[in-house]
Design a protein around this motif. Structure first.
Motif, short mmCIF file in Angstrom:
data_model
loop_
_atom_site.label_atom_id
_atom_site.label_comp_id
_atom_site.label_asym_id
_atom_site.label_seq_id
_atom_site.Cartn_x
_atom_site.Cartn_y
_atom_site.Cartn_z
N GLU A 183 59.51 68.36 37.25
CA GLU A 183 58.72 69.57 37.06
C GLU A 183 57.24 69.30 37.30
N LEU A 184 56.75 68.16 36.80
CA LEU A 184 55.35 67.81 37.00
C LEU A 184 55.05 67.58 38.48
N ARG A 185 56.00 66.98 39.18
CA ARG A 185 55.81 66.74 40.63
C ARG A 185 55.73 68.06 41.39
N TYR A 186 56.58 69.04 41.02
CA TYR A 186 56.52 70.34 41.70
C TYR A 186 55.20 71.05 41.41
N ARG A 187 54.74 70.97 40.16
CA ARG A 187 53.50 71.65 39.78
C ARG A 187 52.28 70.99 40.43
N GLN A 188 52.31 69.67 40.51
CA GLN A 188 51.18 68.93 41.05
C GLN A 188 51.60 68.24 42.35
N ARG A 189 52.02 69.06 43.31
CA ARG A 189 52.50 68.50 44.57
C ARG A 189 51.44 67.63 45.24
N TYR A 190 50.18 67.97 45.05
CA TYR A 190 49.09 67.19 45.64
C TYR A 190 49.11 65.75 45.13
N VAL A 191 49.48 65.54 43.86
CA VAL A 191 49.61 64.18 43.34
C VAL A 191 50.91 63.55 43.83
N ASP A 192 51.97 64.33 43.83
CA ASP A 192 53.27 63.85 44.31
C ASP A 192 53.16 63.29 45.73
N LEU A 193 52.44 63.98 46.59
CA LEU A 193 52.29 63.55 47.98
C LEU A 193 51.50 62.25 48.09
N VAL A 194 50.56 62.05 47.16
CA VAL A 194 49.75 60.83 47.19
C VAL A 194 50.56 59.62 46.77
N VAL A 195 51.32 59.76 45.70
CA VAL A 195 51.94 58.56 45.10
C VAL A 195 53.40 58.36 45.50
N ASN A 196 54.04 59.34 46.11
CA ASN A 196 55.43 59.20 46.55
C ASN A 196 55.52 59.44 48.05
N PRO A 197 55.34 58.39 48.85
CA PRO A 197 55.30 58.54 50.33
C PRO A 197 56.54 59.20 50.92
N ASP A 198 57.71 59.01 50.31
CA ASP A 198 58.92 59.61 50.86
C ASP A 198 58.86 61.13 50.86
N VAL A 199 58.11 61.70 49.91
CA VAL A 199 57.98 63.16 49.83
C VAL A 199 57.27 63.68 51.07
N LYS A 200 56.21 63.00 51.46
CA LYS A 200 55.48 63.43 52.65
C LYS A 200 56.39 63.40 53.88
N ASP A 201 57.25 62.40 53.96
CA ASP A 201 58.14 62.28 55.11
C ASP A 201 59.10 63.46 55.19
N VAL A 202 59.58 63.94 54.04
CA VAL A 202 60.47 65.12 54.03
C VAL A 202 59.77 66.32 54.64
N PHE A 203 58.49 66.53 54.28
CA PHE A 203 57.78 67.70 54.77
C PHE A 203 57.37 67.55 56.24
N ILE A 204 57.16 66.32 56.68
CA ILE A 204 56.93 66.10 58.11
C ILE A 204 58.20 66.44 58.89
N LYS A 205 59.36 66.02 58.34
CA LYS A 205 60.63 66.36 58.98
C LYS A 205 60.82 67.88 59.00
N ARG A 206 60.47 68.55 57.91
CA ARG A 206 60.60 70.01 57.86
C ARG A 206 59.80 70.65 58.99
N SER A 207 58.56 70.22 59.16
CA SER A 207 57.72 70.78 60.22
C SER A 207 58.33 70.53 61.59
N LYS A 208 58.88 69.35 61.80
CA LYS A 208 59.49 69.02 63.10
C LYS A 208 60.75 69.85 63.34
#
Length: 502
Positions: free
Chosen positions: A162-187
Protein backbone atom coordinates in the motif's frame (compact mmCIF):
# COMPACT_ATOMS: atom_id res chain seq x y z
CA UNK A 1 5.83 23.58 5.29
CA UNK A 2 9.27 22.83 6.74
CA UNK A 3 7.76 22.39 10.20
CA UNK A 4 5.15 19.98 8.83
CA UNK A 5 7.83 17.80 7.26
CA UNK A 6 9.97 17.81 10.38
CA UNK A 7 7.08 16.93 12.67
CA UNK A 8 6.44 13.82 10.56
CA UNK A 9 9.94 12.50 10.92
CA UNK A 10 12.70 12.02 13.43
CA UNK A 11 16.24 13.21 13.96
CA UNK A 12 17.22 12.17 10.43
CA UNK A 13 15.00 14.88 8.96
CA UNK A 14 16.22 17.41 11.51
CA UNK A 15 19.78 16.67 10.46
CA UNK A 16 18.93 17.18 6.78
CA UNK A 17 17.44 20.59 7.49
CA UNK A 18 20.57 21.50 9.41
CA UNK A 19 22.68 20.39 6.45
CA UNK A 20 20.47 22.48 4.18
CA UNK A 21 21.18 25.57 6.30
CA UNK A 22 24.93 24.85 6.31
CA UNK A 23 24.98 24.49 2.52
CA UNK A 24 23.22 27.80 2.12
CA UNK A 25 25.74 29.45 4.46
CA UNK A 26 28.52 28.10 2.22
CA UNK A 27 26.84 29.85 -0.71
CA UNK A 28 25.78 26.61 -2.35
CA UNK A 29 22.38 26.57 -4.06
CA UNK A 30 20.68 23.35 -2.83
CA UNK A 31 18.07 23.30 -5.61
CA UNK A 32 19.73 23.96 -8.95
CA UNK A 33 18.22 25.16 -12.23
CA UNK A 34 19.96 22.83 -14.69
CA UNK A 35 22.90 20.55 -15.38
CA UNK A 36 24.32 19.73 -18.80
CA UNK A 37 24.16 15.91 -18.81
CA UNK A 38 25.90 14.25 -21.78
CA UNK A 39 26.01 10.61 -20.74
CA UNK A 40 24.35 7.97 -18.57
CA UNK A 41 25.48 5.05 -16.43
CA UNK A 42 24.73 2.40 -19.03
CA UNK A 43 26.54 4.24 -21.82
CA UNK A 44 29.61 4.82 -19.64
CA UNK A 45 29.91 1.16 -18.64
CA UNK A 46 29.10 -0.30 -22.05
CA UNK A 47 31.55 1.93 -23.94
CA UNK A 48 34.51 1.98 -21.53
CA UNK A 49 37.97 1.74 -23.07
CA UNK A 50 41.14 1.44 -20.94
CA UNK A 51 43.19 3.68 -23.18
CA UNK A 52 40.59 6.45 -23.52
CA UNK A 53 40.54 9.42 -21.15
CA UNK A 54 36.84 10.09 -21.64
CA UNK A 55 35.29 13.12 -19.95
CA UNK A 56 31.62 12.69 -19.03
CA UNK A 57 28.87 14.70 -17.36
CA UNK A 58 26.37 12.56 -15.50
CA UNK A 59 23.64 13.25 -12.95
CA UNK A 60 21.79 11.01 -10.53
CA UNK A 61 20.61 10.27 -7.02
CA UNK A 62 23.13 9.24 -4.37
CA UNK A 63 22.33 5.64 -3.35
CA UNK A 64 25.43 4.73 -1.31
CA UNK A 65 28.35 6.62 0.26
CA UNK A 66 31.70 5.37 1.57
CA UNK A 67 33.72 8.17 3.14
CA UNK A 68 37.46 7.73 3.77
CA UNK A 69 38.73 11.07 5.10
CA UNK A 70 40.29 12.87 2.15
CA UNK A 71 38.65 10.61 -0.43
CA UNK A 72 35.22 9.08 -0.84
CA UNK A 73 33.31 6.71 -3.07
CA UNK A 74 29.61 6.92 -3.83
CA UNK A 75 27.11 5.26 -6.11
CA UNK A 76 24.65 7.40 -8.02
CA UNK A 77 21.55 6.17 -9.84
CA UNK A 78 20.20 7.65 -13.05
CA UNK A 79 17.44 6.45 -15.39
CA UNK A 80 19.63 3.64 -16.74
CA UNK A 81 21.13 2.24 -13.53
CA UNK A 82 23.93 2.87 -11.05
CA UNK A 83 27.57 3.85 -11.39
CA UNK A 84 30.34 4.54 -8.90
CA UNK A 85 31.96 7.96 -8.54
CA UNK A 86 35.28 8.79 -6.84
CA UNK A 87 35.89 12.10 -5.05
CA UNK A 88 39.16 13.58 -3.68
CA UNK A 89 39.37 16.51 -1.29
CA UNK A 90 42.48 18.08 -2.88
CA UNK A 91 40.74 18.19 -6.27
CA UNK A 92 37.29 19.40 -5.19
CA UNK A 93 38.34 21.77 -2.37
CA UNK A 94 35.24 23.44 -0.86
CA UNK A 95 32.84 21.14 -2.71
CA UNK A 96 34.39 18.16 -0.94
CA UNK A 97 33.42 19.77 2.35
CA UNK A 98 29.98 20.37 0.89
CA UNK A 99 29.81 16.69 -0.04
CA UNK A 100 30.05 15.90 3.68
CA UNK A 101 26.67 17.65 4.00
CA UNK A 102 25.10 15.48 1.30
CA UNK A 103 23.11 12.31 1.99
CA UNK A 104 21.72 9.23 0.32
CA UNK A 105 18.81 10.46 -1.77
CA UNK A 106 20.36 13.80 -2.75
CA UNK A 107 20.63 14.43 -6.50
CA UNK A 108 24.02 15.56 -7.79
CA UNK A 109 25.75 16.33 -11.06
CA UNK A 110 29.28 15.06 -11.71
CA UNK A 111 31.85 15.94 -14.36
CA UNK A 112 35.00 13.85 -14.63
CA UNK A 113 36.91 11.14 -16.45
CA UNK A 114 36.04 7.46 -16.65
CA UNK A 115 38.45 4.93 -15.16
CA UNK A 116 38.53 1.43 -13.70
CA UNK A 117 39.34 0.91 -10.02
CA UNK A 118 41.80 -1.69 -8.70
CA UNK A 119 38.83 -3.98 -8.05
CA UNK A 120 37.76 -3.64 -11.69
CA UNK A 121 34.72 -1.37 -11.22
CA UNK A 122 34.14 1.22 -13.94
CA UNK A 123 33.79 4.59 -12.20
CA UNK A 124 33.84 8.34 -12.74
CA UNK A 125 36.74 10.29 -11.19
CA UNK A 126 34.96 13.47 -10.12
CA UNK A 127 36.59 16.74 -11.14
CA UNK A 128 33.48 18.89 -10.67
CA UNK A 129 30.55 18.34 -8.32
CA UNK A 130 27.20 20.18 -8.32
CA UNK A 131 24.32 19.71 -5.86
CA UNK A 132 21.10 19.60 -7.89
CA UNK A 133 18.48 18.81 -5.23
CA UNK A 134 18.83 18.28 -1.49
CA UNK A 135 16.54 15.50 -0.26
CA UNK A 136 14.72 16.55 2.90
CA UNK A 137 13.18 13.13 3.53
CA UNK A 138 15.37 10.01 3.79
CA UNK A 139 14.62 7.37 1.18
CA UNK A 140 14.31 3.75 2.38
CA UNK A 141 17.42 1.87 1.28
CA UNK A 142 17.50 -1.89 1.66
CA UNK A 143 20.58 -3.33 3.37
CA UNK A 144 21.93 -6.71 2.31
CA UNK A 145 23.79 -8.95 4.76
CA UNK A 146 25.23 -12.40 4.05
CA UNK A 147 24.82 -14.68 7.06
CA UNK A 148 27.24 -17.43 8.15
CA UNK A 149 25.48 -19.92 5.87
CA UNK A 150 25.86 -17.74 2.82
CA UNK A 151 22.19 -16.68 2.73
CA UNK A 152 21.34 -13.13 1.69
CA UNK A 153 19.23 -11.28 4.26
CA UNK A 154 17.61 -7.97 3.26
CA UNK A 155 16.74 -5.38 5.90
CA UNK A 156 14.69 -2.18 5.66
CA UNK A 157 13.23 -3.10 2.27
CA UNK A 158 10.51 -0.77 0.95
CA UNK A 159 8.08 -3.65 0.58
CA UNK A 160 4.73 -2.54 2.02
CA UNK A 161 2.41 -2.74 -1.00
CA UNK A 162 0.00 0.00 0.00
CA UNK A 163 2.84 2.39 0.83
CA UNK A 164 4.51 1.60 -2.49
CA UNK A 165 1.31 2.39 -4.42
CA UNK A 166 0.81 5.66 -2.51
CA UNK A 167 4.43 6.72 -2.87
CA UNK A 168 5.18 5.39 -6.33
CA UNK A 169 7.92 8.01 -6.70
CA UNK A 170 9.82 6.31 -3.86
CA UNK A 171 8.97 2.83 -5.14
CA UNK A 172 10.52 3.67 -8.52
CA UNK A 173 13.71 4.92 -6.86
CA UNK A 174 14.38 1.97 -4.57
CA UNK A 175 12.84 -0.96 -6.51
CA UNK A 176 14.42 -1.04 -10.00
CA UNK A 177 12.22 -3.94 -11.16
CA UNK A 178 9.17 -1.68 -10.85
CA UNK A 179 10.58 0.76 -13.36
CA UNK A 180 11.20 -2.11 -15.79
CA UNK A 181 7.51 -3.13 -15.63
CA UNK A 182 6.43 0.38 -16.63
CA UNK A 183 9.01 0.57 -19.41
CA UNK A 184 7.58 -2.71 -20.72
CA UNK A 185 4.07 -1.25 -20.45
CA UNK A 186 5.06 1.73 -22.58
CA UNK A 187 6.67 -0.55 -25.18
CA UNK A 188 3.58 -2.77 -25.31
CA UNK A 189 1.36 0.24 -26.03
CA UNK A 190 3.70 1.74 -28.64
CA UNK A 191 4.01 -1.66 -30.35
CA UNK A 192 0.22 -2.04 -30.46
CA UNK A 193 0.04 1.37 -32.13
CA UNK A 194 2.76 0.34 -34.58
CA UNK A 195 0.83 -2.80 -35.53
CA UNK A 196 -2.52 -1.03 -35.95
CA UNK A 197 -0.96 1.80 -37.96
CA UNK A 198 0.67 -0.77 -40.25
CA UNK A 199 -2.79 -2.23 -40.91
CA UNK A 200 -4.10 1.13 -42.08
CA UNK A 201 -6.18 1.96 -38.99
CA UNK A 202 -6.41 5.62 -37.98
CA UNK A 203 -5.85 6.64 -34.37
CA UNK A 204 -8.58 9.05 -33.24
CA UNK A 205 -9.87 10.78 -30.11
CA UNK A 206 -13.45 10.78 -28.85
CA UNK A 207 -15.11 12.61 -25.92
CA UNK A 208 -14.36 11.71 -22.31
CA UNK A 209 -17.27 13.82 -21.07
CA UNK A 210 -20.48 12.46 -22.57
CA UNK A 211 -24.16 13.47 -22.25
CA UNK A 212 -25.07 9.76 -22.34
CA UNK A 213 -22.79 6.90 -21.38
CA UNK A 214 -22.78 3.64 -23.30
CA UNK A 215 -20.82 0.89 -24.97
CA UNK A 216 -20.64 -1.34 -21.89
CA UNK A 217 -22.60 -2.53 -18.87
CA UNK A 218 -21.23 -0.39 -16.05
CA UNK A 219 -22.06 2.39 -13.61
CA UNK A 220 -20.64 5.78 -14.61
CA UNK A 221 -18.99 8.64 -12.77
CA UNK A 222 -21.10 11.80 -12.94
CA UNK A 223 -19.83 15.37 -13.10
CA UNK A 224 -21.39 18.76 -13.77
CA UNK A 225 -20.68 21.29 -16.50
CA UNK A 226 -21.19 24.73 -14.98
CA UNK A 227 -21.43 26.76 -18.21
CA UNK A 228 -24.05 24.47 -19.77
CA UNK A 229 -25.60 23.65 -16.38
CA UNK A 230 -25.90 19.97 -17.26
CA UNK A 231 -24.67 16.73 -15.77
CA UNK A 232 -22.18 14.79 -17.86
CA UNK A 233 -20.72 11.29 -17.54
CA UNK A 234 -17.12 10.16 -17.74
CA UNK A 235 -17.10 7.61 -20.54
CA UNK A 236 -17.32 3.94 -19.66
CA UNK A 237 -16.34 2.96 -23.23
CA UNK A 238 -15.47 4.56 -26.58
CA UNK A 239 -17.63 2.29 -28.69
CA UNK A 240 -20.60 4.42 -29.72
CA UNK A 241 -18.50 7.39 -30.82
CA UNK A 242 -16.04 5.21 -32.75
CA UNK A 243 -18.94 3.56 -34.58
CA UNK A 244 -20.20 7.02 -35.55
CA UNK A 245 -16.86 7.48 -37.31
CA UNK A 246 -17.38 4.24 -39.23
CA UNK A 247 -20.77 5.63 -40.31
CA UNK A 248 -18.88 8.73 -41.42
CA UNK A 249 -16.74 6.68 -43.79
CA UNK A 250 -13.44 5.94 -42.05
CA UNK A 251 -11.87 2.67 -43.13
CA UNK A 252 -10.90 1.51 -39.65
CA UNK A 253 -10.31 3.54 -36.47
CA UNK A 254 -8.83 2.91 -33.04
CA UNK A 255 -8.41 4.72 -29.75
CA UNK A 256 -6.18 3.99 -26.76
CA UNK A 257 -7.82 5.90 -23.96
CA UNK A 258 -8.72 6.26 -20.32
CA UNK A 259 -12.16 4.93 -19.45
CA UNK A 260 -13.93 5.17 -16.09
CA UNK A 261 -16.33 2.81 -14.33
CA UNK A 262 -17.79 3.54 -10.92
CA UNK A 263 -17.43 0.02 -9.63
CA UNK A 264 -15.61 -2.03 -7.02
CA UNK A 265 -11.84 -2.45 -6.98
CA UNK A 266 -9.93 -5.71 -6.83
CA UNK A 267 -6.74 -7.29 -8.18
CA UNK A 268 -7.93 -6.96 -11.78
CA UNK A 269 -10.16 -3.84 -11.64
CA UNK A 270 -9.37 -0.16 -11.18
CA UNK A 271 -12.05 2.55 -11.65
CA UNK A 272 -9.77 4.41 -14.09
CA UNK A 273 -8.25 2.12 -16.70
CA UNK A 274 -6.68 2.11 -20.16
CA UNK A 275 -8.62 0.57 -23.02
CA UNK A 276 -7.88 -0.10 -26.67
CA UNK A 277 -10.95 -0.10 -28.91
CA UNK A 278 -10.88 -0.56 -32.68
CA UNK A 279 -13.48 -0.90 -35.45
CA UNK A 280 -12.97 -2.17 -38.99
CA UNK A 281 -15.74 -2.01 -41.61
CA UNK A 282 -16.72 -4.94 -43.83
CA UNK A 283 -15.31 -7.48 -41.34
CA UNK A 284 -16.91 -9.79 -38.76
CA UNK A 285 -15.96 -11.49 -35.51
CA UNK A 286 -14.39 -14.47 -37.31
CA UNK A 287 -11.96 -12.13 -39.04
CA UNK A 288 -11.33 -10.36 -35.73
CA UNK A 289 -10.26 -13.58 -33.98
CA UNK A 290 -7.48 -14.03 -36.52
CA UNK A 291 -6.59 -10.33 -36.19
CA UNK A 292 -6.27 -10.68 -32.38
CA UNK A 293 -3.98 -13.70 -32.72
CA UNK A 294 -1.80 -11.77 -35.14
CA UNK A 295 -1.73 -8.69 -32.91
CA UNK A 296 -0.64 -10.69 -29.86
CA UNK A 297 1.99 -12.56 -31.84
CA UNK A 298 3.43 -9.25 -33.07
CA UNK A 299 3.47 -7.54 -29.67
CA UNK A 300 4.83 -10.50 -27.70
CA UNK A 301 7.57 -11.23 -30.21
CA UNK A 302 8.69 -7.62 -30.64
CA UNK A 303 8.61 -6.58 -26.97
CA UNK A 304 9.58 -9.85 -25.27
CA UNK A 305 11.10 -11.98 -28.02
CA UNK A 306 8.85 -14.94 -27.19
CA UNK A 307 5.27 -16.22 -27.30
CA UNK A 308 5.72 -18.22 -24.10
CA UNK A 309 5.20 -16.60 -20.71
CA UNK A 310 4.93 -17.52 -17.05
CA UNK A 311 2.15 -15.99 -14.98
CA UNK A 312 1.76 -16.95 -11.33
CA UNK A 313 3.64 -20.22 -12.02
CA UNK A 314 1.35 -21.01 -14.97
CA UNK A 315 2.93 -21.59 -18.37
CA UNK A 316 1.17 -19.73 -21.21
CA UNK A 317 1.71 -20.03 -24.95
CA UNK A 318 0.26 -17.35 -27.25
CA UNK A 319 1.12 -19.28 -30.41
CA UNK A 320 -1.59 -19.50 -33.06
CA UNK A 321 -4.23 -20.89 -33.30
CA UNK A 322 -5.93 -20.29 -29.96
CA UNK A 323 -8.59 -22.69 -28.67
CA UNK A 324 -12.22 -21.76 -29.47
CA UNK A 325 -15.20 -22.85 -27.34
CA UNK A 326 -18.91 -22.04 -27.14
CA UNK A 327 -20.00 -20.18 -24.00
CA UNK A 328 -23.32 -22.03 -23.93
CA UNK A 329 -21.72 -25.45 -24.40
CA UNK A 330 -18.99 -24.73 -21.83
CA UNK A 331 -21.58 -23.82 -19.16
CA UNK A 332 -23.73 -26.83 -20.03
CA UNK A 333 -20.71 -29.13 -19.77
CA UNK A 334 -20.04 -27.87 -16.22
CA UNK A 335 -23.64 -27.52 -14.95
CA UNK A 336 -25.80 -29.73 -17.14
CA UNK A 337 -28.01 -26.71 -17.94
CA UNK A 338 -28.55 -24.98 -21.28
CA UNK A 339 -28.73 -21.33 -20.23
CA UNK A 340 -30.48 -20.26 -23.44
CA UNK A 341 -33.41 -22.55 -22.78
CA UNK A 342 -33.54 -21.90 -19.01
CA UNK A 343 -35.70 -19.40 -17.17
CA UNK A 344 -34.57 -17.11 -14.34
CA UNK A 345 -35.71 -19.55 -11.65
CA UNK A 346 -33.61 -22.39 -13.09
CA UNK A 347 -30.59 -20.14 -13.48
CA UNK A 348 -30.97 -18.90 -9.92
CA UNK A 349 -30.92 -22.49 -8.69
CA UNK A 350 -27.76 -23.20 -10.68
CA UNK A 351 -26.12 -20.06 -9.32
CA UNK A 352 -26.88 -21.03 -5.72
CA UNK A 353 -25.35 -24.47 -6.29
CA UNK A 354 -22.18 -22.68 -7.38
CA UNK A 355 -22.23 -20.61 -4.15
CA UNK A 356 -22.98 -17.41 -6.05
CA UNK A 357 -24.62 -14.61 -4.10
CA UNK A 358 -27.77 -14.07 -6.16
CA UNK A 359 -28.82 -10.83 -4.44
CA UNK A 360 -29.31 -8.24 -7.18
CA UNK A 361 -29.01 -10.80 -9.99
CA UNK A 362 -32.49 -10.11 -11.31
CA UNK A 363 -31.99 -10.78 -15.02
CA UNK A 364 -30.96 -13.74 -17.15
CA UNK A 365 -27.99 -11.75 -18.43
CA UNK A 366 -26.50 -11.17 -14.99
CA UNK A 367 -27.13 -14.74 -13.86
CA UNK A 368 -25.55 -16.24 -16.98
CA UNK A 369 -22.53 -13.97 -16.63
CA UNK A 370 -21.99 -14.97 -12.98
CA UNK A 371 -22.52 -18.68 -13.69
CA UNK A 372 -19.93 -18.57 -16.46
CA UNK A 373 -17.46 -16.77 -14.19
CA UNK A 374 -17.90 -19.33 -11.41
CA UNK A 375 -18.05 -22.50 -13.49
CA UNK A 376 -15.78 -21.91 -16.49
CA UNK A 377 -13.49 -18.87 -16.32
CA UNK A 378 -10.97 -20.24 -13.84
CA UNK A 379 -10.11 -23.17 -16.09
CA UNK A 380 -9.30 -21.07 -19.16
CA UNK A 381 -5.53 -20.96 -18.66
CA UNK A 382 -4.24 -21.05 -22.24
CA UNK A 383 -5.45 -18.30 -24.63
CA UNK A 384 -9.03 -19.23 -25.49
CA UNK A 385 -11.77 -17.57 -27.51
CA UNK A 386 -15.18 -17.98 -25.84
CA UNK A 387 -17.82 -17.62 -28.57
CA UNK A 388 -21.49 -16.83 -29.05
CA UNK A 389 -22.91 -15.11 -26.00
CA UNK A 390 -26.62 -14.92 -25.17
CA UNK A 391 -28.43 -11.96 -26.72
CA UNK A 392 -29.31 -10.60 -23.26
CA UNK A 393 -25.60 -10.13 -22.49
CA UNK A 394 -24.74 -8.27 -25.69
CA UNK A 395 -27.04 -5.39 -26.70
CA UNK A 396 -24.58 -4.03 -29.29
CA UNK A 397 -23.72 -7.26 -31.16
CA UNK A 398 -25.37 -8.81 -34.23
CA UNK A 399 -27.53 -11.88 -33.70
CA UNK A 400 -25.79 -15.05 -34.81
CA UNK A 401 -26.45 -15.80 -38.47
CA UNK A 402 -27.24 -19.51 -37.82
CA UNK A 403 -27.75 -20.01 -34.05
CA UNK A 404 -30.84 -18.96 -32.12
CA UNK A 405 -30.58 -16.93 -28.92
CA UNK A 406 -26.95 -15.90 -29.24
CA UNK A 407 -24.91 -13.14 -30.85
CA UNK A 408 -21.68 -13.11 -32.81
CA UNK A 409 -19.39 -12.18 -29.98
CA UNK A 410 -16.21 -13.52 -28.45
CA UNK A 411 -14.16 -12.82 -25.39
CA UNK A 412 -10.57 -14.01 -25.13
CA UNK A 413 -9.41 -15.47 -21.82
CA UNK A 414 -5.99 -16.38 -20.48
CA UNK A 415 -5.04 -17.53 -16.94
CA UNK A 416 -8.74 -17.23 -16.09
CA UNK A 417 -8.90 -13.53 -16.97
CA UNK A 418 -10.75 -11.80 -19.79
CA UNK A 419 -8.29 -9.90 -21.99
CA UNK A 420 -10.49 -8.79 -24.88
CA UNK A 421 -14.07 -8.54 -26.10
CA UNK A 422 -15.27 -8.38 -29.71
CA UNK A 423 -18.46 -8.37 -31.80
CA UNK A 424 -19.81 -8.55 -35.24
CA UNK A 425 -21.26 -5.10 -34.59
CA UNK A 426 -25.01 -4.58 -34.73
CA UNK A 427 -25.75 -2.27 -37.67
CA UNK A 428 -29.52 -2.75 -37.96
CA UNK A 429 -31.02 0.41 -36.38
CA UNK A 430 -34.42 -1.26 -35.79
CA UNK A 431 -32.89 -4.22 -33.99
CA UNK A 432 -30.62 -1.85 -32.05
CA UNK A 433 -33.61 0.20 -30.87
CA UNK A 434 -35.39 -2.97 -29.75
CA UNK A 435 -32.27 -4.06 -27.82
CA UNK A 436 -32.01 -0.65 -26.15
CA UNK A 437 -35.68 -0.84 -25.18
CA UNK A 438 -35.08 -4.26 -23.64
CA UNK A 439 -32.19 -2.75 -21.68
CA UNK A 440 -34.53 -0.04 -20.39
CA UNK A 441 -36.83 -2.78 -19.04
CA UNK A 442 -33.84 -4.37 -17.32
CA UNK A 443 -32.94 -1.00 -15.79
CA UNK A 444 -36.52 -0.53 -14.55
CA UNK A 445 -36.30 -3.99 -12.99
CA UNK A 446 -33.30 -2.86 -10.96
CA UNK A 447 -30.26 -3.42 -13.21
CA UNK A 448 -28.36 -0.14 -12.80
CA UNK A 449 -25.72 -1.26 -15.32
CA UNK A 450 -28.20 -1.71 -18.18
CA UNK A 451 -27.75 0.42 -21.30
CA UNK A 452 -29.57 3.69 -21.93
CA UNK A 453 -31.24 4.60 -25.22
CA UNK A 454 -28.88 6.78 -27.22
CA UNK A 455 -31.09 8.48 -29.82
CA UNK A 456 -28.20 10.18 -31.60
CA UNK A 457 -26.40 6.86 -32.01
CA UNK A 458 -29.59 5.32 -33.40
CA UNK A 459 -29.87 8.26 -35.80
CA UNK A 460 -26.31 7.58 -36.97
CA UNK A 461 -27.16 3.93 -37.63
CA UNK A 462 -30.23 5.02 -39.59
CA UNK A 463 -27.90 6.74 -42.07
CA UNK A 464 -26.28 3.32 -42.56
CA UNK A 465 -23.27 1.66 -40.97
CA UNK A 466 -21.46 -1.03 -42.98
CA UNK A 467 -20.96 -4.47 -41.47
CA UNK A 468 -18.22 -3.91 -38.91
CA UNK A 469 -15.99 -5.88 -36.55
CA UNK A 470 -15.16 -4.25 -33.21
CA UNK A 471 -12.66 -5.09 -30.50
CA UNK A 472 -11.79 -3.91 -26.99
CA UNK A 473 -8.63 -4.86 -25.07
CA UNK A 474 -7.94 -3.91 -21.46
CA UNK A 475 -4.36 -2.67 -21.58
CA UNK A 476 -3.75 -2.82 -17.82
CA UNK A 477 -4.79 -6.46 -17.54
CA UNK A 478 -2.77 -7.34 -20.63
CA UNK A 479 0.35 -5.77 -19.11
CA UNK A 480 -0.31 -7.62 -15.83
CA UNK A 481 -0.19 -10.96 -17.61
CA UNK A 482 2.76 -10.26 -19.91
CA UNK A 483 4.90 -8.90 -17.04
CA UNK A 484 3.73 -11.46 -14.44
CA UNK A 485 2.30 -8.95 -11.98
CA UNK A 486 -0.25 -10.13 -9.39
CA UNK A 487 -2.39 -6.97 -9.27
CA UNK A 488 -3.58 -4.29 -11.65
CA UNK A 489 -2.14 -1.77 -9.18
CA UNK A 490 1.32 -3.07 -10.04
CA UNK A 491 0.98 -1.85 -13.65
CA UNK A 492 -0.70 1.52 -13.02
CA UNK A 493 1.64 4.28 -11.88
CA UNK A 494 -0.86 5.86 -9.50
CA UNK A 495 -3.76 3.46 -8.76
CA UNK A 496 -6.87 4.69 -6.99
CA UNK A 497 -6.51 4.43 -3.21
CA UNK A 498 -8.58 5.22 -0.15
CA UNK A 499 -7.68 8.59 1.38
CA UNK A 500 -4.54 8.38 3.48
CA UNK A 501 -5.27 8.31 7.20
CA UNK A 502 -3.03 10.75 9.08
Amino acid sequence: MENNIQQEYNDLVKRRFEELDELKKMGIEPFAYEFDVNSDSEDIKNNFKDDEHRIVKIAGRIMAIRRMGKASFAHIQDHKGRIQIYLKKDELAEMYDAFKLMDIGDIIGVEGFVFKTKTGEISVHTQKLVLLAKGLRPIPIAKEVIDENGNKIIYDQFADKELRYRQRYVDLVVNPDVKDVFIKRSKIISTIREFLDSKGLLEVETPILQPLYGGAAARPFITHHNALDIDLYLRIADELYLKRLIVGGFNGVYEISKDFRNEGMDRSHNPEFTMLELYVPYKDYNWMMNFVEELFEYVCTKVFGTLKFTYDNLQIDFSRPWKRISMIEAIEEKTGVNVIKSDIETLTTVAKKLSIDVAGLNSKAKLIDEIFSAAVEGELIQPTFVLDYPVELSPLAKKHRTKEGVVERFEAYVVGKEICNAFSELNDPLDQRARFEEQVKMREAGDDEAHQIDEDFLRALEYGMPPTAGLGIGIDRLVMILTNQPSIRDVIFFPQMKPEVK
